[in-house]
Design a protein around this motif. Structure first.
Motif, PDB file in Angstrom:
ATOM      1  N   PHE A 237       0.834  -1.201   0.000  1.00 18.68           N
ATOM      2  CA  PHE A 237       0.000   0.000   0.000  1.00 18.68           C
ATOM      3  C   PHE A 237       0.867   1.248   0.000  1.00 18.68           C
ATOM      4  O   PHE A 237       1.871   1.323   0.727  1.00 18.68           O
ATOM      5  CB  PHE A 237      -0.881   0.061   1.252  1.00 18.68           C
ATOM      6  CG  PHE A 237      -2.002  -0.929   1.283  1.00 18.68           C
ATOM      7  CD1 PHE A 237      -3.232  -0.646   0.693  1.00 18.68           C
ATOM      8  CD2 PHE A 237      -1.838  -2.153   1.933  1.00 18.68           C
ATOM      9  CE1 PHE A 237      -4.282  -1.547   0.743  1.00 18.68           C
ATOM     10  CE2 PHE A 237      -2.885  -3.070   1.992  1.00 18.68           C
ATOM     11  CZ  PHE A 237      -4.110  -2.775   1.396  1.00 18.68           C
ATOM     12  N   ASP A 238       0.450   2.236  -0.762  1.00 25.17           N
ATOM     13  CA  ASP A 238       0.961   3.589  -0.602  1.00 25.17           C
ATOM     14  C   ASP A 238       0.404   4.141   0.716  1.00 25.17           C
ATOM     15  O   ASP A 238      -0.565   3.607   1.255  1.00 25.17           O
ATOM     16  CB  ASP A 238       0.503   4.422  -1.804  1.00 25.17           C
ATOM     17  CG  ASP A 238       0.827   5.890  -1.656  1.00 25.17           C
ATOM     18  OD1 ASP A 238       1.996   6.213  -1.411  1.00 25.17           O
ATOM     19  OD2 ASP A 238      -0.104   6.709  -1.783  1.00 25.17           O
TER      20      ASP A 238
ATOM     21  N   VAL B 163      -6.673   3.837  -6.203  1.00 24.73           N
ATOM     22  CA  VAL B 163      -7.779   4.438  -5.455  1.00 24.73           C
ATOM     23  C   VAL B 163      -7.749   5.945  -5.692  1.00 24.73           C
ATOM     24  O   VAL B 163      -6.740   6.503  -6.131  1.00 24.73           O
ATOM     25  CB  VAL B 163      -7.683   4.132  -3.945  1.00 24.73           C
ATOM     26  CG1 VAL B 163      -7.839   2.640  -3.682  1.00 24.73           C
ATOM     27  CG2 VAL B 163      -6.352   4.636  -3.362  1.00 24.73           C
TER      28      VAL B 163
ATOM     29  N   ASP C 124       3.003   4.993  -8.291  1.00 30.57           N
ATOM     30  CA  ASP C 124       2.628   3.648  -7.857  1.00 30.57           C
ATOM     31  C   ASP C 124       2.537   2.671  -9.029  1.00 30.57           C
ATOM     32  O   ASP C 124       2.719   1.470  -8.865  1.00 30.57           O
ATOM     33  CB  ASP C 124       1.299   3.700  -7.101  1.00 30.57           C
ATOM     34  CG  ASP C 124       1.393   4.582  -5.863  1.00 30.57           C
ATOM     35  OD1 ASP C 124       2.368   4.432  -5.112  1.00 30.57           O
ATOM     36  OD2 ASP C 124       0.509   5.430  -5.661  1.00 30.57           O
TER      37      ASP C 124
ATOM     38  N   PRO D  83      -7.595   9.636  -4.263  1.00 28.79           N
ATOM     39  CA  PRO D  83      -7.121  10.273  -3.025  1.00 28.79           C
ATOM     40  C   PRO D  83      -8.025  11.394  -2.538  1.00 28.79           C
ATOM     41  O   PRO D  83      -7.571  12.496  -2.225  1.00 28.79           O
ATOM     42  CB  PRO D  83      -5.752  10.812  -3.437  1.00 28.79           C
ATOM     43  CG  PRO D  83      -5.928  11.170  -4.874  1.00 28.79           C
ATOM     44  CD  PRO D  83      -6.844  10.101  -5.446  1.00 28.79           C
TER      45      PRO D  83
ATOM     46  N   VAL E 140      -1.266  -1.175  -4.211  1.00 28.94           N
ATOM     47  CA  VAL E 140      -2.449  -0.311  -4.148  1.00 28.94           C
ATOM     48  C   VAL E 140      -1.977   1.118  -3.880  1.00 28.94           C
ATOM     49  O   VAL E 140      -1.292   1.375  -2.887  1.00 28.94           O
ATOM     50  CB  VAL E 140      -3.412  -0.759  -3.029  1.00 28.94           C
ATOM     51  CG1 VAL E 140      -4.631   0.156  -2.979  1.00 28.94           C
ATOM     52  CG2 VAL E 140      -3.828  -2.209  -3.233  1.00 28.94           C
ATOM     53  N   GLY E 141      -2.340   2.042  -4.760  1.00 28.18           N
ATOM     54  CA  GLY E 141      -1.908   3.420  -4.599  1.00 28.18           C
ATOM     55  C   GLY E 141      -2.837   4.394  -5.279  1.00 28.18           C
ATOM     56  O   GLY E 141      -3.802   3.989  -5.938  1.00 28.18           O
ATOM     57  N   ASP E 142      -2.523   5.682  -5.133  1.00 28.13           N
ATOM     58  CA  ASP E 142      -3.375   6.720  -5.721  1.00 28.13           C
ATOM     59  C   ASP E 142      -2.695   7.473  -6.845  1.00 28.13           C
ATOM     60  O   ASP E 142      -3.322   8.304  -7.493  1.00 28.13           O
ATOM     61  CB  ASP E 142      -3.795   7.714  -4.632  1.00 28.13           C
ATOM     62  CG  ASP E 142      -2.614   8.545  -4.137  1.00 28.13           C
ATOM     63  OD1 ASP E 142      -2.621   9.773  -4.325  1.00 28.13           O
ATOM     64  OD2 ASP E 142      -1.676   7.958  -3.566  1.00 28.13           O
TER      65      ASP E 142
ATOM     66  N   THR F 145      -9.645   1.787   6.393  1.00 25.30           N
ATOM     67  CA  THR F 145      -8.242   1.367   6.470  1.00 25.30           C
ATOM     68  C   THR F 145      -8.043   0.221   7.460  1.00 25.30           C
ATOM     69  O   THR F 145      -7.483  -0.831   7.125  1.00 25.30           O
ATOM     70  CB  THR F 145      -7.335   2.556   6.839  1.00 25.30           C
ATOM     71  OG1 THR F 145      -7.290   3.468   5.738  1.00 25.30           O
ATOM     72  CG2 THR F 145      -5.916   2.097   7.159  1.00 25.30           C
TER      73      THR F 145
ATOM     74  N   THR G  19      -3.894   7.030   0.154  1.00 25.17           N
ATOM     75  CA  THR G  19      -4.306   5.636  -0.010  1.00 25.17           C
ATOM     76  C   THR G  19      -4.818   5.071   1.306  1.00 25.17           C
ATOM     77  O   THR G  19      -5.979   4.693   1.420  1.00 25.17           O
ATOM     78  CB  THR G  19      -3.142   4.786  -0.549  1.00 25.17           C
ATOM     79  OG1 THR G  19      -2.716   5.315  -1.816  1.00 25.17           O
ATOM     80  CG2 THR G  19      -3.561   3.330  -0.729  1.00 25.17           C
TER      81      THR G  19
ATOM     82  N   LEU H 231     -11.143   1.368  -0.190  1.00 28.13           N
ATOM     83  CA  LEU H 231     -10.175   0.278  -0.089  1.00 28.13           C
ATOM     84  C   LEU H 231     -10.821  -1.103  -0.124  1.00 28.13           C
ATOM     85  O   LEU H 231     -10.137  -2.103  -0.355  1.00 28.13           O
ATOM     86  CB  LEU H 231      -9.353   0.413   1.198  1.00 28.13           C
ATOM     87  CG  LEU H 231      -8.385   1.605   1.251  1.00 28.13           C
ATOM     88  CD1 LEU H 231      -7.847   1.778   2.665  1.00 28.13           C
ATOM     89  CD2 LEU H 231      -7.242   1.408   0.268  1.00 28.13           C
TER      90      LEU H 231
END
Length: 232
Positions: A8-9, A212, A199, A214, A192-194, A119, A13, A224
């Motif tokens: 994950f970022d 995702v 990413d 932001p 998984v990032g924005d 989260t 994120t 998420l």
């Protein structure tokens, strides 16, 4: 192919930084200064335009050449990160010049960050399923206290932070370090990032990638949760 680990970022994120106005207000209050509401709002707008809040809006105002060069490598060291963001902040006049360093210090505190509503739920579900979890962040400071303060550190198996390695996303070496730390092949790992540029570099290593939005915490209650469907 079954996903055995998720990277994950951090910012945008799993967590989101406070608003620029909240950030400035907290520092002004802590300094014991009285700033009229209109003046505070105008200063916050200018700081946001400058991109002075790490994790906040990207710069939209013109940037001096020396700062632009530093900005490009800001996440490779703690020194570059502080210099870049305080340099941007100093483009905006404030009632006390010491506020620029205080603003930078504030953004590193757990109080400046909020986890997205899902989260803890998603990280906890991954732990229950036996899925390894790592955090890979372009950053210039140690974010582990943020995770501890908000109660989600036990769900993370490894933190791979750009400033600790002198490498910033999208460089595939940073993602490779995270996969190695989890003992997983990139092909068994989901990132998984924005940020599609930063990413998205994980795809070049062979990781699956999911993005995702932001958005502010209040506007993204369940962004998420689709990750759990991707794991199967």
């Amino acid at each position: 192919m079954a996903i055995k680990g998720v990277l994950f970022d951090f910012s945008g994120t799993l967590f989101r930084i406070e608003s620029t106005e909240s950030w400035l207000r907290a520092v002004v209050t802590e300094a014991g200064l009285a700033l009229p509401e209109g003046e505070l709002a105008r200063a916050a707008e200018r700081l946001e335009s400058a991109g002075a809040l790490a994790g906040g809006a990207l710069p939209t105002a013109p940037m001096p050449d020396d700062l632009a060069a530093l900005w490009a490598v800001r996440d490779r060291s703690a020194e570059a990160h502080r210099a870049a963001y305080t340099g941007l902040s100093r483009q905006v006049p404030l009632p006390d010049p010491r506020l620029h360093d205080a603003l930078y210090d504030r953004h590193m505190t757990p109080a400046a960050w909020r986890p997205y509503p899902d989260t803890a739920e998603v990280l906890g579900a991954l732990r229950q399923r036996g899925v390894a979890v790592g955090v890979v962040s372009n950053i210039g400071w140690d974010l582990r206290p943020v995770f501890r303060e908000h109660g989600v550190a036990p769900y993370v198996d490894t933190f791979v932070l750009s400033y600790e390695h002198g490498i910033q996303k999208p460089d595939t070496r940073l993602f490779a370090l995270a996969c190695d730390a989890l003992g997983l092949a990139p092909q068994d790992t989901l990132m998984v990032g924005d940020d599609r540029s930063a990413d998205g570099g994980a795809a070049d290593l062979g990781c699956a990638v999911h993005f995702v939005d932001p958005r502010p915490v209040s506007e993204r209650p369940d962004g998420l949760r689709p990750v759990l469907d991707l794991i199967g």
